[in-house]
Scaffold this motif. Structure first.
Motif, PDB file in Angstrom:
ATOM      1  N   ALA A  99     -13.648 -11.396   1.102  1.00  0.00           N
ATOM      2  CA  ALA A  99     -13.222 -10.873   2.094  1.00  0.00           C
ATOM      3  C   ALA A  99     -13.680  -9.672   2.553  1.00  0.00           C
ATOM      4  O   ALA A  99     -14.208  -8.624   1.705  1.00  0.00           O
ATOM      5  CB  ALA A  99     -11.680 -10.676   2.187  1.00  0.00           C
ATOM      6  N   ALA A 100     -14.042  -9.321   3.869  1.00  0.00           N
ATOM      7  CA  ALA A 100     -14.559  -7.922   4.360  1.00  0.00           C
ATOM      8  C   ALA A 100     -13.158  -6.975   4.325  1.00  0.00           C
ATOM      9  O   ALA A 100     -12.114  -7.604   4.205  1.00  0.00           O
ATOM     10  CB  ALA A 100     -14.965  -8.097   5.859  1.00  0.00           C
ATOM     11  N   LEU A 101     -13.485  -5.806   4.388  1.00  0.00           N
ATOM     12  CA  LEU A 101     -12.520  -4.837   4.417  1.00  0.00           C
ATOM     13  C   LEU A 101     -11.361  -5.102   5.858  1.00  0.00           C
ATOM     14  O   LEU A 101     -11.855  -5.164   6.786  1.00  0.00           O
ATOM     15  CB  LEU A 101     -12.982  -3.293   4.457  1.00  0.00           C
ATOM     16  N   ASP A 102     -10.294  -5.095   5.175  1.00  0.00           N
ATOM     17  CA  ASP A 102      -9.117  -5.363   6.341  1.00  0.00           C
ATOM     18  C   ASP A 102      -7.968  -4.900   5.873  1.00  0.00           C
ATOM     19  O   ASP A 102      -6.908  -5.597   5.071  1.00  0.00           O
ATOM     20  CB  ASP A 102      -8.688  -6.876   6.524  1.00  0.00           C
ATOM     21  N   THR A 103      -7.532  -3.530   6.023  1.00  0.00           N
ATOM     22  CA  THR A 103      -6.220  -2.867   5.436  1.00  0.00           C
ATOM     23  C   THR A 103      -5.014  -3.251   6.227  1.00  0.00           C
ATOM     24  O   THR A 103      -3.946  -3.020   5.734  1.00  0.00           O
ATOM     25  CB  THR A 103      -6.397  -1.359   5.700  1.00  0.00           C
ATOM     26  N   LYS A 104      -5.017  -3.919   7.414  1.00  0.00           N
ATOM     27  CA  LYS A 104      -3.973  -4.749   8.019  1.00  0.00           C
ATOM     28  C   LYS A 104      -3.555  -5.750   7.220  1.00  0.00           C
ATOM     29  O   LYS A 104      -2.278  -6.162   7.466  1.00  0.00           O
ATOM     30  CB  LYS A 104      -4.200  -4.803   9.415  1.00  0.00           C
ATOM     31  N   SER A 105      -4.388  -6.490   6.591  1.00  0.00           N
ATOM     32  CA  SER A 105      -4.401  -7.849   5.749  1.00  0.00           C
ATOM     33  C   SER A 105      -4.155  -7.850   4.428  1.00  0.00           C
ATOM     34  O   SER A 105      -3.376  -8.537   3.745  1.00  0.00           O
ATOM     35  CB  SER A 105      -5.308  -8.803   6.156  1.00  0.00           C
ATOM     36  N   PHE A 106      -4.852  -6.658   3.942  1.00  0.00           N
ATOM     37  CA  PHE A 106      -4.581  -6.628   2.281  1.00  0.00           C
ATOM     38  C   PHE A 106      -4.172  -5.315   1.868  1.00  0.00           C
ATOM     39  O   PHE A 106      -4.387  -4.323   2.607  1.00  0.00           O
ATOM     40  CB  PHE A 106      -6.250  -6.930   1.765  1.00  0.00           C
ATOM     41  N   ASP A 107      -3.447  -5.379   0.769  1.00  0.00           N
ATOM     42  CA  ASP A 107      -3.160  -4.040   0.126  1.00  0.00           C
ATOM     43  C   ASP A 107      -3.949  -4.157  -1.112  1.00  0.00           C
ATOM     44  O   ASP A 107      -4.424  -4.953  -1.974  1.00  0.00           O
ATOM     45  CB  ASP A 107      -1.465  -4.318  -0.232  1.00  0.00           C
ATOM     46  N   ARG A 108      -4.255  -2.705  -1.436  1.00  0.00           N
ATOM     47  CA  ARG A 108      -5.190  -2.248  -2.718  1.00  0.00           C
ATOM     48  C   ARG A 108      -6.541  -3.244  -2.736  1.00  0.00           C
ATOM     49  O   ARG A 108      -6.727  -3.813  -3.704  1.00  0.00           O
ATOM     50  CB  ARG A 108      -4.130  -2.543  -3.949  1.00  0.00           C
ATOM     51  N   GLN A 109      -7.087  -3.002  -1.721  1.00  0.00           N
ATOM     52  CA  GLN A 109      -8.375  -3.721  -1.489  1.00  0.00           C
ATOM     53  C   GLN A 109      -9.488  -2.640  -2.172  1.00  0.00           C
ATOM     54  O   GLN A 109     -10.532  -2.478  -1.524  1.00  0.00           O
ATOM     55  CB  GLN A 109      -8.857  -4.083   0.019  1.00  0.00           C
ATOM     56  N   LEU A 110      -9.409  -2.641  -3.542  1.00  0.00           N
ATOM     57  CA  LEU A 110     -10.316  -1.959  -4.467  1.00  0.00           C
ATOM     58  C   LEU A 110     -10.202  -2.332  -5.707  1.00  0.00           C
ATOM     59  O   LEU A 110      -9.825  -3.337  -5.983  1.00  0.00           O
ATOM     60  CB  LEU A 110      -9.870  -0.567  -4.460  1.00  0.00           C
ATOM     61  N   THR A 111     -11.389  -1.857  -6.484  1.00  0.00           N
ATOM     62  CA  THR A 111     -11.632  -2.179  -7.837  1.00  0.00           C
ATOM     63  C   THR A 111     -11.603  -1.048  -8.534  1.00  0.00           C
ATOM     64  O   THR A 111     -12.549  -0.308  -8.448  1.00  0.00           O
ATOM     65  CB  THR A 111     -12.970  -3.225  -8.003  1.00  0.00           C
ATOM     66  N   GLY A 112     -10.743  -0.976  -9.545  1.00  0.00           N
ATOM     67  CA  GLY A 112     -10.691   0.149 -10.509  1.00  0.00           C
ATOM     68  C   GLY A 112      -9.177   0.174 -10.996  1.00  0.00           C
ATOM     69  O   GLY A 112      -8.126  -0.324 -10.860  1.00  0.00           O
ATOM     70  N   GLY A 113      -8.953   0.852 -12.177  1.00  0.00           N
ATOM     71  CA  GLY A 113      -7.885   0.907 -13.031  1.00  0.00           C
ATOM     72  C   GLY A 113      -7.276  -0.253 -13.461  1.00  0.00           C
ATOM     73  O   GLY A 113      -6.336  -0.427 -13.763  1.00  0.00           O
ATOM     74  N   SER A 114      -8.230  -1.473 -13.560  1.00  0.00           N
ATOM     75  CA  SER A 114      -7.857  -2.888 -14.207  1.00  0.00           C
ATOM     76  C   SER A 114      -6.535  -3.259 -13.727  1.00  0.00           C
ATOM     77  O   SER A 114      -5.729  -3.956 -14.215  1.00  0.00           O
ATOM     78  CB  SER A 114      -7.573  -2.477 -15.887  1.00  0.00           C
ATOM     79  N   GLY A 115      -6.346  -3.236 -12.226  1.00  0.00           N
ATOM     80  CA  GLY A 115      -5.175  -3.326 -11.610  1.00  0.00           C
ATOM     81  C   GLY A 115      -5.017  -4.580 -10.540  1.00  0.00           C
ATOM     82  O   GLY A 115      -4.025  -4.879 -10.196  1.00  0.00           O
ATOM     83  N   ALA A 116      -6.224  -5.314 -10.506  1.00  0.00           N
ATOM     84  CA  ALA A 116      -6.392  -6.463  -9.389  1.00  0.00           C
ATOM     85  C   ALA A 116      -5.527  -7.535  -9.792  1.00  0.00           C
ATOM     86  O   ALA A 116      -4.572  -7.966  -8.912  1.00  0.00           O
ATOM     87  CB  ALA A 116      -7.720  -6.783  -9.281  1.00  0.00           C
ATOM     88  N   VAL A 117      -5.603  -8.108 -10.982  1.00  0.00           N
ATOM     89  CA  VAL A 117      -4.797  -9.113 -11.265  1.00  0.00           C
ATOM     90  C   VAL A 117      -3.410  -8.909 -11.513  1.00  0.00           C
ATOM     91  O   VAL A 117      -2.435  -9.782 -10.808  1.00  0.00           O
ATOM     92  CB  VAL A 117      -5.349 -10.052 -12.768  1.00  0.00           C
TER      93      VAL A 117
END
Length: 714
Positions: A99-117
């Motif tokens: 996905a492209a950057l879309d802060t209206k649609s996604f929360d925490r759209q980043l990679t860091g802190g081992s937190g995505a999953v």
């Protein structure tokens, strides 16, 4: 959309008919809320207030839009696995798109802190389960049978009594017309068919066949290329610039001076590389000019005379040390480190009259866009940012300096431009893992019990370089944790497993020293401390005692801890970081008078393992990373300039030096807690403790290869 909406609205889900298929949008905001609602009409090219989409096409294909940047942590495989599991989809028909950057649609759209999953686990499951329930209802309606008699399996809905069977694609259009269930049941873990198994990375073919997936691959017809000459030393600024020779080179469009940079702009990468070498830039000092020798002196001065910030204090530390039967002291130090991703920094920017287009690899796209907005005074809603795959990051791409450079340069030259760093640019002028030093003290009573503990950390641009609530805090009645940060012109930033990447080694190596002074087995000593924390805790306990005990016992069992192995010495370490627990046992043998790491056992508790293949890779990769940097890597400075510039003099671990690594996972039934970083921090301690057992020499400074035990001078 405001992010503070109530729980029933912060999991907004909508569905739409798309080419005869079902499209189910689901939110990444919050963990609770309503089930999806059906939205009639055609599926739009861009989200309309949706937060993410699960689509089922008429031919049975399932697609999930993945918001988090992919840099090798396997997120673009794990996300669709979770959805496919709950959907009961045919895995061969599941795909994921970035996905492209879309802060209206996604929360925490980043990679860091081992937190995505951990962040997306329940959201993804709910999306898949809801779609499955709708498909089953559609089949039951079509066949005029009770919904309770229908089941889903491998992309089909089945009715066992009649033998009827329909593919998801056949049912998608009808499913989109039905009422959406508000609370679709999730699978029991015992019924998982995909989650917990080994699945190949969905991007493997593209990577090995050289598909244009990474930022450096991106090309736009008509774009220009640029490289920047940056100051050669920290604490210097531009005095004069002579760019005549560079401008005269073939293919060069312009040479632009902005801030403390000199950018060469041209028609190709090779042309700007050649032209940049002809720049004549004179610099002058504007701040402290520091060498590694200065940093070492700063450590000593600040450690002894600095004003520390007390991060945690339990009990009466002074009294405990005053009455101690034995006191153990030790100091540990590590150098600056480069992130050294295989893909150097790069980004495309096109600043136009009506907005800004950004394309490239970033771990923090939202922060990058915000920074560009402030820099150019352009509203964020006029800035688009498209993510490419990242060729490594390790925290370097949490920074967005290179994105800002590209955007500012495009605004100056009034043209689309792709900014490219060389590896030398990043290694000599990037952002580094901070250099730090720790001073530890432990007080033992006459029975060898740990009754007092002190840790003081001094860092160079490190921020808070202690983790005051980590083990052994809570297990020692009298404890003092302090931190001091020294400000330097050298730029630093997060490096894989920030702070704990070295603190884990220092703490675990020191605990082994204390265990030896107490006359106790290192594993048993840690277990006794955890038992103390459980029965008579000292202050707050902010780690899970049972989970830490679990990995300690598993690592000891799998490695045969305490069982003599001819020619082999074992070292132990355990650490908690990023909500997960990893224990390791390293085996070392002496060869030609020098210690050699032969094998490392690892026991990890990261909650539910999604992709066993990806999980094993994360543990093995983290251990290799931790071992390599503990053993070989360092970045030193002379008169403000980095002395290492590329892999010819910045040492990384080599393939032949990677030991056998045997990972295991604790299955405790809890939700995922992350795995990208937790395997790295314990490695240095396990290795150092094993080397001590083998060679009789304590290693307190990194890289280990600089120590006499590896030179034959010990």
């Amino acid at each position: 959309m405001q992010q503070s909406i109530n729980s029933r609205r912060d999991f907004l889900k909508k569905a739409a008919i798309a080419g005869g298929g079902l499209v189910l949008g689901f939110s990444w905001f919050g963990a609770d809320g309503e089930a999806p609602a059906v939205l009639k009409g055609s599926f739009p090219e861009k989200s309309i207030g949706f937060n993410s989409y699960l689509s089922i096409a008429a031919d049975g294909r399932v697609t999930i839009l993945s918001p988090n940047p992919e840099l090798g942590q396997n997120i673009m495989t794990s996300f669709p696995m979770i959805v496919a599991e709950e959907l009961d989809a045919d895995w061969t028909k599941v795909k994921v798109e970035q996905a492209a950057l879309d802060t209206k649609s996604f929360d925490r759209q980043l990679t860091g802190g081992s937190g995505a999953v951990p962040h997306s686990w329940k959201r993804l499951r709910m999306a898949g389960a809801t779609a499955r329930a709708m498909l089953i209802q559609a089949a039951a309606t079509q066949w005029s049978v009770p919904v309770t008699e229908c089941t889903a399996s491998n992309g089909f809905v089945l009715h066992a009594a009649s033998g009827k069977k329909a593919g998801f694609g056949e049912l998608a259009a009808l499913a989109a017309t039905l009422q959406v269930p508000k609370d679709a049941p999730l699978k029991d873990r015992k019924d998982f068919k995909i989650i917990g198994h080994a699945v190949k990375n969905v991007a493997n073919k593209g990577i090995v066949t050289g598909k244009p997936m990474f930022g450096l691959d991106f090309y736009r017809e008509g774009m220009l290329f640029a490289m920047i000459q940056r100051p050669p030393a920290f604490g210097t600024k531009i005095k004069t610039v002579d760019s005549a020779a560079a401008k005269a080179m073939p293919g060069i469009i312009d040479v632009v001076v902005f801030k403390n940079n000199v950018a060469v702009v041209g028609k190709s990468t090779w042309e700007i590389i050649k032209a940049r070498k002809l720049l004549k830039v004179e610099y002058e000092n504007e701040g402290a000019i520091e060498s590694t020798s200065d940093h070492n002196a700063i450590f000593r001065t600040v450690m002894d005379n600095g004003k520390p910030e007390v991060k945690r204090k339990d009990g009466d530390v002074d009294a405990a040390f005053a009455s101690a039967a034995k006191i153990i002291k030790a100091e540990y130090q590590c150098p600056f480190l480069s992130h050294s991703p295989m893909e150097p920094m790069n980004f495309f920017a096109h600043v136009k009259a009506d907005g800004v287009e950004l394309v490239g690899p970033s771990q923090t796209p939202a922060s990058a866009r915000t920074a560009v907005s402030k820099l150019l005074n352009i509203s964020e809603d006029k800035i688009t940012l498209e993510l490419t795959r990242l060729g490594g990051g390790f925290g370097r791409r949490l920074k967005f300096d290179y994105v800002l450079e590209a955007a500012e340069l495009s605004s100056i030259i009034k043209a689309p431009v792709k900014l490219i760093w060389t590896r030398e640019d990043d290694m000599t002028g990037g952002n580094y893992r901070p250099a730090v030093r720790y001073h530890f003290e432990a007080a033992l009573d006459a029975k060898g019990n740990l009754v007092g503990y002190k840790c003081r950390g001094v860092g160079i641009n490190a921020g808070n370089l202690v983790r005051e609530d980590n083990f052994p805090s809570g297990a020692v009645d009298n404890l003092l944790i302090e931190s001091i940060d020294y400000k330097s012109p050298v730029t630093t930033g997060a490096w894989r497993a920030p702070i704990t990447n070295f603190l884990g080694f220092a703490e675990q190596a020191f605990i082994d020293e204390v265990a030896e002074a107490a006359g106790k087995d290192p594993v048993q000593f840690r277990l006794e401390l955890l038992s103390k924390a459980r029965i008579t805790p000292a202050g707050a306990i902010k780690y899970n005692i049972d989970r830490m005990e679990g990995v300690i016992k598993m690592a000891a069992e799998k490695s045969g801890w305490g069982i003599k192995k001819p020619g082999i010495s074992q070292g132990f370490s355990v650490y908690f970081s990023h909500q997960s627990y990893v224990a390791q046992v390293c085996e070392v043998a002496m060869q030609a008078g020098k210690p050699v790491v032969k094998k490392i056992y690892a026991a990890a508790d990261c909650g539910q393992v999604i992709n066993l293949s990806g999980a094993r890779q994360q543990v093995m990769g983290g251990i290799t990373d931790g071992l390599g940097h503990a053993m070989y890597s360092k970045l030193s400075f002379k008169n403000g300039a980095a002395e290492q510039s590329n892999f010819h003099n910045y040492r990384l671990i080599r393939m032949k030096e990677i030991p056998e690594i045997e990972p295991y996972f604790v299955d405790n039934g809890i939700d995922p807690t992350g795995l990208g970083e937790p395997a790295l921090p314990p490695t240095g301690g396990a290795v150092a403790n094993a080397i001590y057992k083998a060679a009789g020499k304590r290693l307190r400074n990194q890289p280990f290869m600089d120590e006499p035990v590896f030179s034959g001078k010990a």
